[in-house]
Design a protein around this motif. Structure first.
Motif, PDB file in Angstrom:
ATOM      1  N   ALA A   1       0.834  -1.209   0.000  1.00  0.00           N
ATOM      2  CA  ALA A   1       0.000   0.000   0.000  1.00  0.00           C
ATOM      3  C   ALA A   1       0.869   1.258   0.000  1.00  0.00           C
ATOM      4  N   ALA A   2       1.949   1.231   0.775  1.00  0.00           N
ATOM      5  CA  ALA A   2       2.851   2.378   0.813  1.00  0.00           C
ATOM      6  C   ALA A   2       3.491   2.618  -0.552  1.00  0.00           C
ATOM      7  N   GLY A   3       3.815   1.520  -1.241  1.00  0.00           N
ATOM      8  CA  GLY A   3       4.385   1.644  -2.568  1.00  0.00           C
ATOM      9  C   GLY A   3       3.402   2.210  -3.574  1.00  0.00           C
ATOM     10  N   LEU A   4       2.136   1.834  -3.465  1.00  0.00           N
ATOM     11  CA  LEU A   4       1.110   2.373  -4.357  1.00  0.00           C
ATOM     12  C   LEU A   4       0.917   3.871  -4.118  1.00  0.00           C
ATOM     13  N   LYS A   5       0.987   4.252  -2.860  1.00  0.00           N
ATOM     14  CA  LYS A   5       0.870   5.693  -2.547  1.00  0.00           C
ATOM     15  C   LYS A   5       2.064   6.467  -3.105  1.00  0.00           C
ATOM     16  N   GLU A   6       3.250   5.905  -2.919  1.00  0.00           N
ATOM     17  CA  GLU A   6       4.452   6.581  -3.397  1.00  0.00           C
ATOM     18  C   GLU A   6       4.439   6.733  -4.920  1.00  0.00           C
ATOM     19  N   ALA A   7       3.797   5.763  -5.612  1.00  0.00           N
ATOM     20  CA  ALA A   7       3.692   5.832  -7.075  1.00  0.00           C
ATOM     21  C   ALA A   7       2.670   6.876  -7.519  1.00  0.00           C
ATOM     22  N   LYS A   8       1.955   7.445  -6.540  1.00  0.00           N
ATOM     23  CA  LYS A   8       0.971   8.507  -6.792  1.00  0.00           C
ATOM     24  C   LYS A   8      -0.117   8.071  -7.779  1.00  0.00           C
ATOM     25  N   LEU A   9      -0.563   6.833  -7.590  1.00  0.00           N
ATOM     26  CA  LEU A   9      -1.667   6.330  -8.399  1.00  0.00           C
ATOM     27  C   LEU A   9      -2.988   6.833  -7.825  1.00  0.00           C
ATOM     28  N   PRO A  10      -4.018   6.973  -8.636  1.00  0.00           N
ATOM     29  CA  PRO A  10      -5.313   7.438  -8.137  1.00  0.00           C
ATOM     30  C   PRO A  10      -5.867   6.598  -6.993  1.00  0.00           C
ATOM     31  N   ILE A  11      -5.530   5.304  -6.994  1.00  0.00           N
ATOM     32  CA  ILE A  11      -6.051   4.414  -5.947  1.00  0.00           C
ATOM     33  C   ILE A  11      -5.501   4.795  -4.577  1.00  0.00           C
ATOM     34  N   ALA A  12      -4.431   5.594  -4.528  1.00  0.00           N
ATOM     35  CA  ALA A  12      -3.807   5.968  -3.260  1.00  0.00           C
ATOM     36  C   ALA A  12      -4.798   6.666  -2.334  1.00  0.00           C
ATOM     37  N   ASP A  13      -5.710   7.419  -2.883  1.00  0.00           N
ATOM     38  CA  ASP A  13      -6.691   8.155  -2.070  1.00  0.00           C
ATOM     39  C   ASP A  13      -7.652   7.206  -1.351  1.00  0.00           C
ATOM     40  N   LYS A  14      -7.715   5.944  -1.796  1.00  0.00           N
ATOM     41  CA  LYS A  14      -8.652   4.993  -1.206  1.00  0.00           C
ATOM     42  C   LYS A  14      -7.955   3.995  -0.303  1.00  0.00           C
ATOM     43  N   LEU A  15      -6.659   4.243  -0.069  1.00  0.00           N
ATOM     44  CA  LEU A  15      -5.887   3.408   0.838  1.00  0.00           C
ATOM     45  C   LEU A  15      -5.676   4.116   2.174  1.00  0.00           C
ATOM     46  N   LYS A  16      -5.556   3.346   3.219  1.00  0.00           N
ATOM     47  CA  LYS A  16      -5.348   3.917   4.553  1.00  0.00           C
ATOM     48  C   LYS A  16      -3.976   4.584   4.656  1.00  0.00           C
TER      49      LYS A  16
END
Length: 507
Positions: free
Chosen positions: A492-507
């Protein structure tokens, strides 16, 4: 790469094709070299018509009927999977093989007479699998390859049908299927379609032989249905509705045993994909964990799991791809003789890292990963490549280097680096889970890391008294619940760091 090695790769590819037998999405094939039963002396059938429904009546199918002497009849169903076929002149028992929607289903009939209902679906495939293993064969594919129907009796089929009850008995009752001796081949109960609508199936992989094995049944979200985890129809239908809902964003996980689902029988073993939904804060997102134990990026395709995702993924979805652990199973070169698995693993699992010249496309890790990228982009979904999570391999208190290199043969390389290079070459988001997990477990420490990897007390979890995963015999690849959740947080941290749109829906 020299010519001798290139030739050996070509030979290995051919061996792989023969070892894998008939994959779930392959056409019906067979040979008569190893028949299941001697030719039957029974009289040919007369006045017998077979009719039924293939799978869950979701589309057109091709049906092949094989009798006890190896004779065949072929018939196509209509657009709803319904078919009718005259069986006159064939000799019972009969083996029915259906191909529908990229899936293969098998059913058995012991002694049909007159107008006979002959459904072919995931449940009949499970029963046929039980017949095969009872005869010391590997599974339904072995029945097909035998070239003729096995000598199975009605009594034996009845006994094998009973094996479905601990798995599906409650769900069948929920659906109104109240037959005392439920038979998925002959049942005309309308509620059967409701159960089939939330049940998936596929064949297992026998790593010792390199062939497809027994049939397993799964719920709609790829959790195996077992006596420990029987199907709850209402819950499965509700989950199916959510997964299919137009407003739902699905996160498909394609991967291996470090991400896959596990039954409660082996608790507390878990894959990170199994509980990745804990990283979500938005109910409009649903994790669909298709990861399977023992699969490489290549065998995940050849065994049909890739095709399942390809049929369902849609615009707005995400495809998380994490392979490497089993792609590394390339064996020694030259291969060691049996019982070493070198030839089998090269034929079925191995992909080579890097970009060495002369490696066939089907053996290239990069080119295989690019197939996952392609199916996501084709429909407007977002592919994400993930390097494999580290193994618990400490030296001087740290995990200082990747555990995903291969250097025993003529195509050495780094699997994690190949994923990084593939992501860059294809402009795809990357989660470097290998690097992240190395850093995380190094910070945790060698001893404390046992609380994350599978190293449990057999007194609490008796399954591990005789299986790897105890404190005295830890599993340094797989995780217990604490570890699976920790790895999920790293993803999840990696997805956020990649700045993907799904990041907003992760804790």
């Amino acid at each position: 790469m020299n010519k001798r090695f290139a030739l050996r790769l070509s030979i290995v590819a051919m061996i792989g094709a023969s070892l894998i037998g008939c994959a779930s999405n392959a056409p019906v094939t067979g040979n008569t070299a190893a028949p299941v039963a001697a030719p039957s002396a029974a009289a040919p059938l007369a006045g017998v018509t077979l009719s039924g429904v293939v799978a869950d009546a979701a589309g057109k199918a091709s049906i092949t009927v094989i009798d006890a002497q190896g004779k065949r009849r072929v018939q196509n169903s209509d657009a709803t999977g319904r078919y009718s076929l005259a069986a006159d002149g064939l000799v019972a028992p009969l083996l029915l093989v259906a191909e529908a929607g990229g899936r293969q289903y098998v059913a058995l009939l012991a002694s049909p007479a007159g107008a006979t209902t002959a459904n072919i679906n995931a449940l009949t495939d499970y029963v046929a699998s039980a017949v095969a293993t009872g005869a010391k064969l590997d599974g339904p594919v072995s029945l097909i390859e035998a070239g003729k129907a096995p000598a199975v009796s009605a009594a034996e089929l009845k006994a094998k049908n009973a094996l479905l009850q601990p798995l599906l008995g409650a769900a069948l009752k929920e659906a109104g299927v109240t037959e005392a001796d439920f038979d998925p081949v002959s049942s005309k109960a309308p509620g059967l379609a409701a159960v089939l609508g939330v049940v998936r199936h596929n064949r297992g992989y026998l790593s010792s032989k390199g062939v497809l094995g027994e049939t397993s049944l799964f719920d709609y979200n790829y959790r195996e249905i077992t006596s420990f985890s029987p199907l709850n129809l209402a819950a499965a239908q509700a989950e199916q509705k959510t997964i299919q809902a137009p407003g739902t964003t699905r996160i498909f996980v394609a991967g291996d045993s470090t991400a896959s689902n596990y039954d409660v029988e082996v608790k507390p073993r878990m894959g990170w994909g199994q509980i990745f939904d804990r990283q979500l804060k938005d109910s409009s997102v649903k994790v669909v964990n298709v990861a399977q134990s023992g699969r490489s990026s290549r065998s995940f395709i050849t065994e049909g799991w890739f095709g399942m995702i390809e049929q369902e993924i849609r615009k707005g979805d995400y495809l998380l791809v994490q392979f490497g652990h089993n792609d590394e199973k390339c064996g020694y070169e030259p291969p060691r003789p049996a019982p070493a698995r070198d030839v089998i693993d090269i034929a079925n699992l191995c992909t080579y890292p890097g970009a060495a010249a002369g490696v066939p496309a089907e053996m290239s890790f990069q080119k295989t990963l690019e197939k996952y990228i392609a199916i996501a982009r084709k429909v407007g979904a977002t592919p994400v490549l993930i390097t494999p999570v580290t193994r618990r391999s400490f030296k001087d208190g740290k995990i200082a280097e990747t555990t995903h290199t291969w250097g025993r043969g003529k195509v050495p390389g780094d699997y994690s680096q190949t994923i990084r290079d593939t992501a860059k070459a294809n402009n795809v988001a990357l989660v470097d889970l290998d690097a992240r997990s190395m850093a995380f477990f190094s910070s945790v420490g060698e001893e404390a890391s046992l609380n994350y990897y599978l190293a449990v007390d057999p007194a609490v979890y008796p399954y591990y008294a005789k299986n790897t995963g105890s404190k005295t015999k830890p599993d340094n690849t797989h995780f217990q619940e604490t570890g699976a959740e920790a790895v999920g947080k790293l993803v999840a941290a990696g997805l956020k760091e990649a700045k993907l749109p799904i990041a907003d829906k992760l804790k």
